[in-house]
Design an enzyme around this catalytic site. Structure first.
Site, PDB file in Angstrom:
ATOM      1  N   HIS A   1     -15.717  29.026  34.397  1.00  0.00           N
ATOM      2  CA  HIS A   1     -14.274  28.846  34.346  1.00  0.00           C
ATOM      3  C   HIS A   1     -13.867  27.869  33.244  1.00  0.00           C
ATOM      4  CE1 HIS A   1     -15.013  30.277  38.462  1.00  0.00           C
ATOM      5  NE2 HIS A   1     -13.757  30.712  38.471  1.00  0.00           N
TER       6      HIS A   1
ATOM      7  N   GLU B   1     -10.599  43.671  35.717  1.00  0.00           N
ATOM      8  CA  GLU B   1     -10.075  43.313  34.393  1.00  0.00           C
ATOM      9  C   GLU B   1     -10.080  44.490  33.431  1.00  0.00           C
ATOM     10  OE1 GLU B   1     -11.052  39.549  36.414  1.00  0.00           O
ATOM     11  OE2 GLU B   1     -12.164  41.441  36.133  1.00  0.00           O
TER      12      GLU B   1
END
Length: 668
Positions: A474, A407
């Site tokens: 998540h 990322e």
């Protein structure tokens, strides 16, 4: 024919193929930063500059690399690369103004030393976190490759910086994508006081190239001819055959990390050995031995540089100190953006929330040829939520790019695309994973325009939220990490119509935008949405219900909690405000409603403490206190991580608390 130095020089030079003018030019280019540095050390002792990171003894690397590149090719230097700036012929008075914190510098006194960039000279400066510039170089090189410019990008790091994860991510991405980046490691012996033996456990850093399938070289960083000729040849070859190359320059740091640090931790025999390898003194001796540099020419060269230094220093000294201006400071946090309204057409179709995002993204890709989508699994697979399904067939793999799981490097590459004049949308596979790219988001994207007037034309899509039994890693809705960071914009739609229009605006906006999309809404919310391209302005809330009893302020999934509660209690006449964007925030809509109703309740899915509801509550108390008939109420989720199993998740969410809190407020 090989020409080597006499005993006057400890460095062996081979000047084959270089004419006299080039050799003298190399010497003059090294002499200039050396004389500037010597002057800066005097000014530092006089208190006329606040800090200095000396590159004395390393000039050959900066000068050789810069001379090997074309002026239009980007270089990303670090603290000890003054020779990059002088070789690119930046006017010295602007550098001196920068170091003195004057307005004519490159950061208007907002950042110091070499923490700046300039598009006029294709230089992108570092930030203190070191690593991000490596990934930024990837983005610039990617733009060069996509535009078929046949250009290379050179980026510097020290041997200490190679310990950072950004180094691995950037090299991995560059290798996978075969980007024309020259990764230049200045191995100068020490990271502040930590020696190389405590930084890495291999003989040469260049050996790391093997693990990335990357060509690598070791170059004597104190030999200006070797640096220049080998980098010149490498750059020429990479322009023809784009690929990353790892170069380790062997050199030494002759002064402290910065001047206050000193060098007491360095063994004296090591200092003495490297002092004999001084790149400037050795090259000077070689040029004299070869009868290329005469004493008269050298004196004239020094006099000209010293005169230039003194004249430009006086210009910087004569410049008035910066006069603080709150208006100017606030105005430069974001690049000015003139919203261009595209009104929706009359034709509509019913779309799910997820389809509206996909359609908006597709229409923006059609509208902006320079827009690139990046993220894990976004290409053939279409992303884990299938939002980019079919995009590869429409736009090709060059513009719809699968990324390695890194990322940080992809946020940085998106920034590099922006520096090179392109746009980027990065899909953060889950908003939770933004932690792995947090540094470049909050320290690079957010601060670049304020620091040196460089926009970050980047949208980061953030699938977020609970309600889908995805557990602690998540399910977060982490907008508060970013709403409190000046320089970022934060958007959080609750309906398909808004999702499509706000995404179009986010991509048009040259500032970095965190675009939150709630996963539980993806396939549960439907709405008639215009089929044509259209935009919605940031900072304009939507009033979904009107009433005089209470003001309900919400965003994202919490908007639907409020709607369900109001439908269940038709006797409650409420103003329901859907914020839609959190930064900028429509405070006018909030205050107007609260002044009318006299009561306010703010509901968010995030946990309570430190969330945006707290700031909105404080704003209402500060601005509308005399209109209030009851304390401002906040409703949020539990102060725990988000649990997995549905009965615990239901207990966690603030949805179950909202109705009681609303009725309690109305009864106050």
């Amino acid at each position: 024919m090989s020409h080597t130095a006499t005993s006057m020089s400890t460095i062996k030079y081979n000047k084959s193929g270089l004419d006299t003018n080039t050799l003298l030019h190399l010497y003059e280019r090294m002499l200039k930063p050396r004389l500037i540095e010597e002057k800066m050390l005097i000014l530092l002792r006089q208190g006329k500059v606040s800090k200095w990171f000396a590159g004395i003894g390393q000039e050959a690397i900066s000068v050789g690399v810069t001379m090997a590149l074309k002026p239009e090719e980007y270089i990303l230097p670090m603290h000890r690369n003054l020779g990059v700036f002088t070789t690119r012929d930046i006017p010295l008075h602007r550098l001196f103004s920068q170091w003195q914190g004057k307005a004519n510098g490159f950061t208007k006194g907002r950042d110091r030393s070499f923490h700046f960039g300039t598009q006029d000279y294709n230089i992108v400066g570092m930030i203190s976190h070191l690593g991000p510039q490596l990934g930024v170089a990837d983005g610039i090189a990617l733009a060069s490759k996509l535009k078929n410019l046949n250009q290379v990008t050179a980026v510097f790091t020290g041997e200490g910086g190679t310990s950072e994860g950004d180094f691995h991510e950037a090299l991995n991405v560059a290798s996978v994508w075969q980007l024309p980046v020259l990764f230049c490691i200045e191995n100068n012996g020490y990271g502040l006081s930590t020696p190389t033996s405590e930084q890495y456990n291999c003989e040469h850093l260049a050996e790391r190239g093997i693990g990335y399938g990357m060509e690598s070289h070791i170059i004597d960083g104190n030999n200006i001819i070797e640096v220049y000729t080998r980098m010149r040849d490498l750059a020429a070859d990479v322009r023809k055959n784009p690929r990353p190359v790892l170069i380790e320059f062997k050199t030494f740091r002759m002064r402290g990390h910065e001047e206050a640090s000193g060098t007491k931790y360095v063994p004296q025999d090591l200092m003495d050995a490297w002092a004999k390898k001084d790149p400037l003194e050795n090259f000077q001796a070689f040029l004299r031995d070869e009868n290329i540099l005469t004493e008269t020419a050298e004196v004239a060269m020094k006099e000209a540089i010293v005169h230039e230094i003194n004249a430009h220093l006086q210009m910087a000294f004569d410049e008035s100190p910066i006069q603080p201006s709150e208006t100017e400071e606030l105005a430069d946090v974001y690049k000015a953006f003139t919203y261009n309204e595209h009104k929706p057409g009359e034709k509509t179709q019913e779309l799910r929330f997820i389809d509206a995002i996909s359609e908006g993204l597709k229409q923006s890709m059609e509208r902006h040829d320079d827009l690139v989508i990046m993220g894990q699994d976004v290409a053939e697979y279409g992303g884990v939520f299938k939002i980019t399904d079919g995009f590869v067939e429409l736009f090709g793999k060059e513009r719809v790019r699968n990324t390695p799981i890194c990322e940080s490097a992809i946020v940085e590459a998106a920034m590099g695309l922006s520096i090179a004049g392109m746009k980027a949308v990065m899909e953060m596979q889950f908003a939770d994973f933004a932690t792995s790219g947090f540094n470049p988001i909050v320290n690079y994207l957010a601060k670049s325009h304020y620091r040196w007037n460089q926009e970050a034309n980047v949208v980061i899509r953030m699938p977020c939220g609970a309600g889908v039994a995805a557990g602690p890693f998540h399910s977060q809705t982490n907008e508060a990490w970013f709403t409190k960071t000046p320089g970022l914009k934060v958007v959080y739609p609750a309906f398909p119509y808004d999702a499509k229009g706000l995404l179009a605006t986010a991509i048009n906006d040259p500032n970095p935008v965190l675009y939150f999309e709630h996963k539980a809404l993806y396939r549960s919310i439907r709405q008639d949405v215009p089929t044509d391209y259209f935009t919605i302005p940031f900072g304009k809330a939507a009033r979904l219900r009107e009433g005089t009893d209470v003001t309900i302020i919400a965003y994202g999934a919490a908007v639907h909690w409020a709607l369900e509660t109001l439908d269940k209690n038709p006797d409650i006449k409420a103003d329901l405000i859907d914020l839609r964007s959190l930064q900028p925030l429509d405070t006018e809509a909030i205050f107007d409603s609260v002044r009318k109703t006299g009561r306010a309740i703010i509901v968010q899915e995030d946990s309570l403490f430190g969330g945006i509801a707290s700031d909105i509550s404080a704003l209402i108390m500060e601005t509308c206190f005399e209109y209030l008939d009851a304390p401002v109420t906040r409703v949020a989720s539990m102060e725990t991580p988000i649990p997995f199993i549905n009965q615990l998740e239901a207990q966690y969410l603030g949805k179950g608390k909202f109705e009681d809190a609303l009725k309690t407020l109305l009864a106050y």
